[in-house]
Motif scaffolding. Structure first.
Motif, short mmCIF file in Angstrom:
data_model
loop_
_atom_site.label_atom_id
_atom_site.label_comp_id
_atom_site.label_asym_id
_atom_site.label_seq_id
_atom_site.Cartn_x
_atom_site.Cartn_y
_atom_site.Cartn_z
N ILE A 4 -6.68 38.39 -2.60
CA ILE A 4 -7.58 38.38 -3.09
C ILE A 4 -8.16 37.90 -4.27
N LEU A 50 -11.61 30.21 -6.77
CA LEU A 50 -10.26 30.68 -6.71
C LEU A 50 -9.27 29.39 -6.09
N GLU A 56 -8.84 40.92 1.33
CA GLU A 56 -9.41 40.60 -0.27
C GLU A 56 -9.10 41.74 -1.11
N LEU A 59 -9.83 32.33 -15.40
CA LEU A 59 -11.36 32.50 -14.65
C LEU A 59 -12.40 33.72 -15.43
N LEU A 102 -14.20 35.90 -14.33
CA LEU A 102 -14.77 37.00 -13.53
C LEU A 102 -15.93 37.24 -13.41
N PHE A 121 -17.36 31.67 -5.02
CA PHE A 121 -16.19 32.97 -4.81
C PHE A 121 -14.90 31.80 -4.67
N TYR A 122 -14.59 31.39 -3.32
CA TYR A 122 -14.12 31.13 -3.18
C TYR A 122 -13.77 29.39 -3.43
N CYS A 144 -15.91 40.20 -8.70
CA CYS A 144 -14.62 40.58 -7.27
C CYS A 144 -15.71 42.00 -6.84
N LYS A 197 -5.12 38.88 -7.35
CA LYS A 197 -4.56 37.49 -7.72
C LYS A 197 -6.25 37.02 -8.41
N ALA A 198 -7.09 36.76 -8.24
CA ALA A 198 -8.47 36.45 -8.68
C ALA A 198 -8.27 36.76 -10.23
N ARG A 199 -8.19 38.64 -9.84
CA ARG A 199 -8.09 39.17 -11.52
C ARG A 199 -6.75 38.23 -12.33
N THR A 249 -3.39 29.25 -1.54
CA THR A 249 -4.21 29.22 -1.36
C THR A 249 -4.14 29.88 0.01
#
Length: 159
Positions: free
Chosen positions: A128, A69, A124, A138, A140, A65-66, A11, A131-133, A76
């Motif tokens: 996004i 995720l 993002e 995951l 990153l 990335f996408y 990110c 949520k990713a973190r 999503t």
């Protein structure tokens, strides 16, 4: 384990790209109002640089990335919106790249592309990336290295 806020992760890398392209759009906007003789040529070069940077950025998001995720998240919808935004930006990029002369429409297309990107970046950053973190398992930080390697490959230079 989620990456810590202090550690450079995927990110952080993507947001660094966002900030860099924002500066390019600002420089373009300054040139768009310039009466300098070489402003037209500089605008053309700068627009092409913006388009290249955005194309590389979108590619690494879409290839690495996408998908990661999409696999890790239950919800999503934000990713689907981001992919639609990418399609709209790519259409404008193609139109800009097809033009040989920076005219009023050229400036308008670059301006609208900048507005698209501002909107996309906000989503993002606000939806996004958090949520990713928050996703357990995951990595990153490792993904950042993968994104960077692919970016270098696409740019054709060391980044």
């Amino acid at each position: 384990m989620p990456s810590s806020r202090n550690e450079a992760d995927a990110c952080t890398l993507l947001d660094t790209d966002h900030k860099a392209v924002k500066k390019l759009f600002k420089a373009y906007d300054d040139l768009a109002h310039s009466t300098a003789r070489d402003a037209r040529q500089k605008k053309l070069q700068l627009a092409r640089e913006i388009c290249h940077e955005l194309t590389v950025h979108a590619t690494i998001e879409e290839e690495i990335f996408y998908p990661a995720l999409r696999e890790a998240l239950k919800e999503t919808e934000a990713l689907a919106e981001a992919e639609v935004e990418h399609a709209g930006a790519k259409d404008l990029i193609a139109q800009i790249e097809a033009m040989d002369e920076p005219d009023e429409m050229f400036d308008a297309k670059v301006k609208v592309l900048g507005e698209y990107i501002d909107h996309h970046v906000k989503e993002e950053r606000n939806q996004i990336f958090p949520k990713a973190r928050a996703v357990r398992g995951l990595d990153l930080v490792a993904m950042r290295e993968e994104l960077l390697a692919r970016k270098e490959e696409l740019m054709g230079v060391e980044v």
